[in-house]
Write a protein that holds these residues in place. Structure first.
Motif, PDB file in Angstrom:
ATOM      1  N   GLU A 188      -9.803   7.812   4.374  1.00  0.00           N
ATOM      2  CA  GLU A 188     -10.415   8.239   6.131  1.00  0.00           C
ATOM      3  C   GLU A 188     -10.987   8.827   6.267  1.00  0.00           C
ATOM      4  N   GLY A 189     -11.801   9.043   7.650  1.00  0.00           N
ATOM      5  CA  GLY A 189     -12.584  10.253   7.546  1.00  0.00           C
ATOM      6  C   GLY A 189     -13.972  10.711   6.540  1.00  0.00           C
ATOM      7  N   GLU A 190     -14.258   9.842   5.613  1.00  0.00           N
ATOM      8  CA  GLU A 190     -14.887  10.062   4.505  1.00  0.00           C
ATOM      9  C   GLU A 190     -15.704   9.527   5.057  1.00  0.00           C
ATOM     10  N   ARG A 210     -13.486   2.141  13.854  1.00  0.00           N
ATOM     11  CA  ARG A 210     -13.243   3.082  12.881  1.00  0.00           C
ATOM     12  C   ARG A 210     -13.491   3.121  11.617  1.00  0.00           C
ATOM     13  N   HIS A 270     -20.259  11.389  12.606  1.00  0.00           N
ATOM     14  CA  HIS A 270     -18.852  11.536  11.311  1.00  0.00           C
ATOM     15  C   HIS A 270     -18.175  12.335  11.877  1.00  0.00           C
ATOM     16  N   HIS A 271     -17.608  13.766  12.204  1.00  0.00           N
ATOM     17  CA  HIS A 271     -17.345  14.764  12.454  1.00  0.00           C
ATOM     18  C   HIS A 271     -16.879  14.299  13.395  1.00  0.00           C
ATOM     19  N   GLU A 272     -16.607  14.682  14.335  1.00  0.00           N
ATOM     20  CA  GLU A 272     -17.692  14.102  15.822  1.00  0.00           C
ATOM     21  C   GLU A 272     -15.572  12.926  16.441  1.00  0.00           C
ATOM     22  N   ARG A 273     -15.561  12.472  15.291  1.00  0.00           N
ATOM     23  CA  ARG A 273     -15.015  10.639  16.085  1.00  0.00           C
ATOM     24  C   ARG A 273     -13.855  10.362  14.591  1.00  0.00           C
ATOM     25  N   GLY A 274     -14.062  11.312  13.609  1.00  0.00           N
ATOM     26  CA  GLY A 274     -13.546  11.186  11.984  1.00  0.00           C
ATOM     27  C   GLY A 274     -13.721   9.233  12.310  1.00  0.00           C
ATOM     28  N   THR A 318     -14.877   6.733   8.747  1.00  0.00           N
ATOM     29  CA  THR A 318     -14.781   6.574   7.487  1.00  0.00           C
ATOM     30  C   THR A 318     -15.936   5.845   7.823  1.00  0.00           C
TER      31      THR A 318
END
Length: 314
Positions: free
Chosen positions: A32-34, A158, A185-189, A191
């Motif tokens: 998640e988040g990658e 997501r 990617h960074h602001e919304r997390g 994947t």
């Protein structure tokens, strides 16, 4: 967030064509988040894998889950968390930016009361603010790609899957698109799993996967993949690269790879390439057009892992 286990896909044959294994017992996780990039030479199976992840093809065997939902038994739940940007344009060029976004809202049953807020949020990162009434066909390639991604973001995914989204973009448009993607990617997390042949696009992502002949050959951070080659490497340009490579292997016992007119040699662990460079120059100077020392890049990893030329290098 994306979990693939023992995935195999076989295209059936016929009386004249043998069955083809496009993906072979592949397992891969994107946490998640990658932000992960998938690469491989033509025929490596990455397009088939992308089609499976999008729900456009059913694998022969194996399991895939996205955001905890099984792709095969819960496809509607997967579609609810998934956004996809295909390589081929998926916007109507005859319509305006606003009309394309409105159609997306209708297709996903976004309530009218939420539409403007969703649209404005999806456009916040773009350069499209003053172009809502412009037809997409009048936009540059980079702006048209922004419309594609904004359209997908309206559904609040997501997980983002992107299939070579920078294909056909000029260098400035490509850079701007990738910078925007990193911000999202960074602001919304989000994947993100993106296919790409351009290795400069993989330098700042979390992990890079390399496929060959349907198999996952490597999957790690860019730093760890480069470390597979060593700290330095010698690159020789020669008109007779294959012949020179053979002599370096047989006469000096070196491990080399050939890419076009280049012979590449991974260096020893201490990274001291000068003695090797001097020895090669002393023995093979007539066969050498140029020789240099450089730090390995992801294109060098690609060549080492796949055994072929790095078609995506710039």
């Amino acid at each position: 967030m994306i979990r693939i286990r023992n995935l195999t896909h076989i295209y059936p044959g016929s009386r004249k064509v043998a069955p083809h294994v496009a993906v072979s017992d592949l397992s891969l996780d994107v946490r998640e988040g990658e932000f992960a990039i998938l690469s491989g030479p033509n025929g490596s199976g990455k397009s088939t894998l992308f089609r499976i992840l999008c729900g456009l093809a059913r694998p022969s065997t194996g399991q895939v889950s996205i955001a905890g939902f099984d792709l095969l038994t819960e496809p509607a739940r997967v579609r609810g968390v998934l956004g996809v940007v295909f390589q081929s344009p998926a916007v109507d060029k005859q319509l305006t930016v606003a009309e394309n976004l409105a159609i997306q809202a209708d297709l996903y049953d976004i309530p009218a009361a939420d539409y403007l807020a969703r649209r404005d949020l999806a456009l916040a990162w773009t350069d499209l603010g003053g172009r809502l009434d412009n037809r997409v066909e009048t936009l540059s390639g980079g702006l048209a790609r922004q419309v594609e991604l904004a359209k997908v973001l309206m559904t609040n995914p997501r997980v983002l899957l992107l299939d070579e989204p920078t294909t056909g973009l000029d260098p400035v448009s490509r850079r701007n698109f990738l910078e925007a993607l990193q911000r999202l990617h960074h602001e919304r997390g989000l994947t993100i799993l993106m296919t790409s042949h351009v290795f400069s696009e993989a330098e700042d992502v979390d992990r890079v996967a390399i496929m060959r002949e349907g198999k996952l050959m490597a999957y790690d951070t860019p730093q760890a993949l480069r470390a597979m080659i060593g700290t330095e490497m010698v690159v020789i340009q020669s008109r007779e690269a294959a012949s020179l490579a053979g002599r370096l292997e047989s006469e000096l016992g070196l491990t080399v790879s050939v890419v076009g007119d280049e012979v590449r040699l991974a260096e020893t662990e201490n990274g001291d390439s000068l003695p090797l460079l001097e020895k090669i120059l002393h023995r093979y100077r007539p066969d050498i057009r140029s020789i240099s020392i450089k730090q390995p890049g992801l294109d060098d990893v690609f060549v080492r892992v796949t055994g072929g030329a790095a078609s995506g290098q710039e």
